[in-house]
Design a protein around this motif. Structure first.
Motif, mmCIF file in Angstrom:
data_model
loop_
_atom_site.group_PDB
_atom_site.id
_atom_site.type_symbol
_atom_site.label_atom_id
_atom_site.label_comp_id
_atom_site.label_asym_id
_atom_site.label_seq_id
_atom_site.Cartn_x
_atom_site.Cartn_y
_atom_site.Cartn_z
ATOM 1 N N SER A 69 41.744 51.671 51.387
ATOM 2 C CA SER A 69 42.016 50.378 51.394
ATOM 3 C C SER A 69 40.597 49.660 51.293
ATOM 4 O O SER A 69 40.304 48.653 50.902
ATOM 5 C CB SER A 69 42.524 49.890 52.714
ATOM 6 O OG SER A 69 43.650 50.611 52.976
ATOM 7 N N TYR A 70 39.623 50.077 51.998
ATOM 8 C CA TYR A 70 38.256 49.405 51.956
ATOM 9 C C TYR A 70 37.767 49.732 50.399
ATOM 10 O O TYR A 70 36.981 48.609 50.057
ATOM 11 C CB TYR A 70 37.243 50.239 52.827
ATOM 12 C CG TYR A 70 35.880 49.700 52.856
ATOM 13 C CD1 TYR A 70 35.404 48.350 53.502
ATOM 14 C CD2 TYR A 70 34.676 50.081 52.093
ATOM 15 C CE1 TYR A 70 34.471 47.870 53.418
ATOM 16 C CE2 TYR A 70 33.552 49.724 51.856
ATOM 17 C CZ TYR A 70 33.325 48.490 52.624
ATOM 18 O OH TYR A 70 32.088 47.846 52.403
ATOM 19 N N ALA A 71 37.955 50.588 49.808
ATOM 20 C CA ALA A 71 37.485 50.691 48.350
ATOM 21 C C ALA A 71 38.144 49.403 47.505
ATOM 22 O O ALA A 71 37.682 48.888 46.650
ATOM 23 C CB ALA A 71 37.774 51.764 47.782
ATOM 24 N N TYR A 72 39.539 49.272 47.926
ATOM 25 C CA TYR A 72 40.396 48.464 47.268
ATOM 26 C C TYR A 72 39.609 46.924 47.430
ATOM 27 O O TYR A 72 39.392 46.139 46.674
ATOM 28 C CB TYR A 72 41.534 48.328 47.447
ATOM 29 C CG TYR A 72 42.413 47.106 47.008
ATOM 30 C CD1 TYR A 72 43.150 47.053 45.772
ATOM 31 C CD2 TYR A 72 42.780 46.040 47.867
ATOM 32 C CE1 TYR A 72 43.902 46.098 45.231
ATOM 33 C CE2 TYR A 72 43.389 44.846 47.377
ATOM 34 C CZ TYR A 72 44.031 45.016 46.039
ATOM 35 O OH TYR A 72 44.903 44.065 45.751
ATOM 36 N N ARG A 77 35.887 41.964 46.109
ATOM 37 C CA ARG A 77 34.975 41.329 46.613
ATOM 38 C C ARG A 77 33.865 41.248 45.288
ATOM 39 O O ARG A 77 33.077 40.125 45.269
ATOM 40 C CB ARG A 77 34.301 41.928 47.688
ATOM 41 C CG ARG A 77 32.857 41.221 48.050
ATOM 42 C CD ARG A 77 32.478 41.955 49.411
ATOM 43 N NE ARG A 77 31.871 43.091 48.962
ATOM 44 C CZ ARG A 77 30.845 43.333 48.370
ATOM 45 N NH1 ARG A 77 29.883 42.316 48.183
ATOM 46 N NH2 ARG A 77 30.237 44.652 48.170
ATOM 47 N N LEU A 78 33.855 42.077 44.503
ATOM 48 C CA LEU A 78 32.763 42.331 43.508
ATOM 49 C C LEU A 78 33.279 41.774 42.244
ATOM 50 O O LEU A 78 32.390 41.386 41.147
ATOM 51 C CB LEU A 78 32.251 43.714 43.265
ATOM 52 C CG LEU A 78 31.628 44.480 44.425
ATOM 53 C CD1 LEU A 78 31.476 45.863 44.225
ATOM 54 C CD2 LEU A 78 30.396 43.799 44.855
ATOM 55 N N ARG A 79 34.711 41.113 42.272
ATOM 56 C CA ARG A 79 35.111 40.549 40.741
ATOM 57 C C ARG A 79 34.486 39.266 40.914
ATOM 58 O O ARG A 79 34.244 38.586 41.905
ATOM 59 C CB ARG A 79 36.497 40.537 40.901
ATOM 60 C CG ARG A 79 37.294 41.801 40.903
ATOM 61 C CD ARG A 79 38.763 41.974 41.226
ATOM 62 N NE ARG A 79 39.441 40.997 40.341
ATOM 63 C CZ ARG A 79 40.089 41.097 39.324
ATOM 64 N NH1 ARG A 79 40.525 42.373 39.079
ATOM 65 N NH2 ARG A 79 40.877 40.128 38.991
ATOM 66 N N GLU A 80 34.476 38.776 39.552
ATOM 67 C CA GLU A 80 34.067 37.447 39.361
ATOM 68 C C GLU A 80 35.000 36.355 39.979
ATOM 69 O O GLU A 80 34.750 35.090 40.343
ATOM 70 C CB GLU A 80 33.941 37.145 37.755
ATOM 71 C CG GLU A 80 33.031 37.770 37.230
ATOM 72 C CD GLU A 80 32.725 37.294 35.785
ATOM 73 O OE1 GLU A 80 33.505 36.524 35.243
ATOM 74 O OE2 GLU A 80 31.918 37.988 35.018
ATOM 75 N N SER A 85 40.669 35.383 44.814
ATOM 76 C CA SER A 85 41.617 36.408 45.573
ATOM 77 C C SER A 85 41.350 36.375 47.119
ATOM 78 O O SER A 85 41.982 36.823 47.856
ATOM 79 C CB SER A 85 41.349 37.846 44.956
ATOM 80 O OG SER A 85 40.065 37.864 45.167
ATOM 81 N N GLY A 86 40.364 35.588 47.591
ATOM 82 C CA GLY A 86 39.873 35.439 48.762
ATOM 83 C C GLY A 86 39.149 36.412 49.874
ATOM 84 O O GLY A 86 39.492 36.555 50.824
ATOM 85 N N VAL A 87 38.508 37.279 49.013
ATOM 86 C CA VAL A 87 37.765 38.479 49.567
ATOM 87 C C VAL A 87 36.184 38.269 49.629
ATOM 88 O O VAL A 87 35.680 37.728 48.606
ATOM 89 C CB VAL A 87 38.250 39.684 48.927
ATOM 90 C CG1 VAL A 87 37.546 41.063 49.522
ATOM 91 C CG2 VAL A 87 39.488 39.800 48.574
#
Length: 335
Positions: A69-72, A77-80, A85-87
């Protein structure tokens, strides 16, 4: 192949996306009575911070759920388009004046990039007689944003959205669906006649306080969680087996009093909205497969994924991956 996913909260959406990821040429239907702002997930504060008592079938599986879950969430979070996506990443303090175990979390200490004891100086950041504290860096998911993003992604992958109330699992045709994923949360109480599923009522207040950049936790279920757009979530309550969905004015007063005592500047924050949600709690989260018979007597594969309590946002990507893995095992064994 063809699949049905029941429930459109964070667990249902996570599972539907995971099915599409593992079986990209499959037909997936997301079936639920409530979507988006009508779901319990919409009320969730969304910080990655599982309770130490959170439990799956065993320690190994539970740890895997946490790690996956944390990896997901961290990858999102690191996506542009992380803001869509609200992270986001968030740093937090947790304080206690009663017991050092309150500020420890065995799930997080070996998983997050930073989780350490507070210094003496940090214990005086907030008013109060704080004796114990921890500081950590984690991720926060604004579920209202993520659910919209996830449903759009699901539909862009040719997923089908069906608004319908489900009263019996056996109403699904085992010949039509290779599997049905049951992510109905509190609804599983009646759908599965599962007396272990009970609500834990939570009430929160959303305020506009853009100057608050750090999260804070303290005794008596007090938390302050900054999110997107300067909106901060104040909480909270934890009422076992309460079905009350109305805003309680005394809970509101208590939340404001506790949070403003911890961060006094919140006294000038304006209220954006108040909300109540019923967390679908089960002493052990149920992620397991079951072979039923549909109304025609045909085999029906069901994979359950419910009972996350207040940690659905935290753990749903991990339990979703595990649920889809269980289907793979059933499929390979010809069950």
């Amino acid at each position: 192949m063809s699949f049905a996913v029941l429930g459109a909260g964070v667990c249902g959406l996570s599972t539907a996306l995971e099915v599409q990821n593992k079986y990209p040429n499959s037909k997936v239907s997301l079936i639920a009575e409530k979507f988006g702002r009508d779901t319990t997930s919409d009320v969730a504060a969304g910080i990655f911070r599982p309770g130490p008592s959170f439990s799956g079938p065993n320690e190994t599986v539970t740890r895997k759920w946490m790690n996956d879950s944390y990896a997901y969430w961290d990858k999102l979070r690191l996506r542009e388009d992380a803001s869509l996506s609200g992270v986001t990443q968030l740093s937090a303090y947790v304080f206690s004046s009663t017991d050092p175990s309150i500020v420890r979390n065995h799930f997080l200490e070996g998983l997050l990039p930073l989780y350490r004891p507070c210094t003496e100086e940090e214990l005086s950041i907030c008013p109060g007689d704080w004796k114990y504290g921890s500081f950590f860096t984690t991720v926060l998911t604004e579920c209202r944003l993520w659910q919209s993003w996830a449903q759009r992604k699901f539909e862009q992958n040719n997923g089908k959205v069906v608004q319908k109330q489900i009263t019996k699992l056996t109403e699904f045709n085992g010949k039509k669906y290779d599997a049905v994923f049951n992510c109905t949360g509190l609804g599983a109480q009646k759908l599965c006649n599962d007396v272990k599923v009970v609500p834990i009522r939570g009430q929160i207040i959303k305020v506009r306080a853009p100057w608050v950049k750090t999260a804070f936790y303290a005794d008596y279920d007090t938390y302050i969680l900054p999110g997107f757009g300067g909106i901060v979530t104040l909480g909270g309550t934890r009422s076992y087996e309460s079905y009350n969905m109305k805003i309680d004015k005394y809970d509101s007063l208590s939340i404001r009093e506790r949070c403003e005592a911890l961060v006094p500047s919140l006294a000038k924050a304006t209220v954006v909205r108040e909300a109540v949600g019923l967390r679908p709690y089960r002493s052990s989260v149920r992620v397991e497969h079951e072979l039923l018979k549909d109304s025609f007597g045909q085999p029906l594969r069901v994979i359950h994924n419910y009972g996350h309590g207040g940690y659905g946002v935290t753990t749903s990507p991990g339990t979703a991956a595990y649920a889809v893995h269980l289907f793979g095992e059933m499929h390979r064994s010809k069950l």
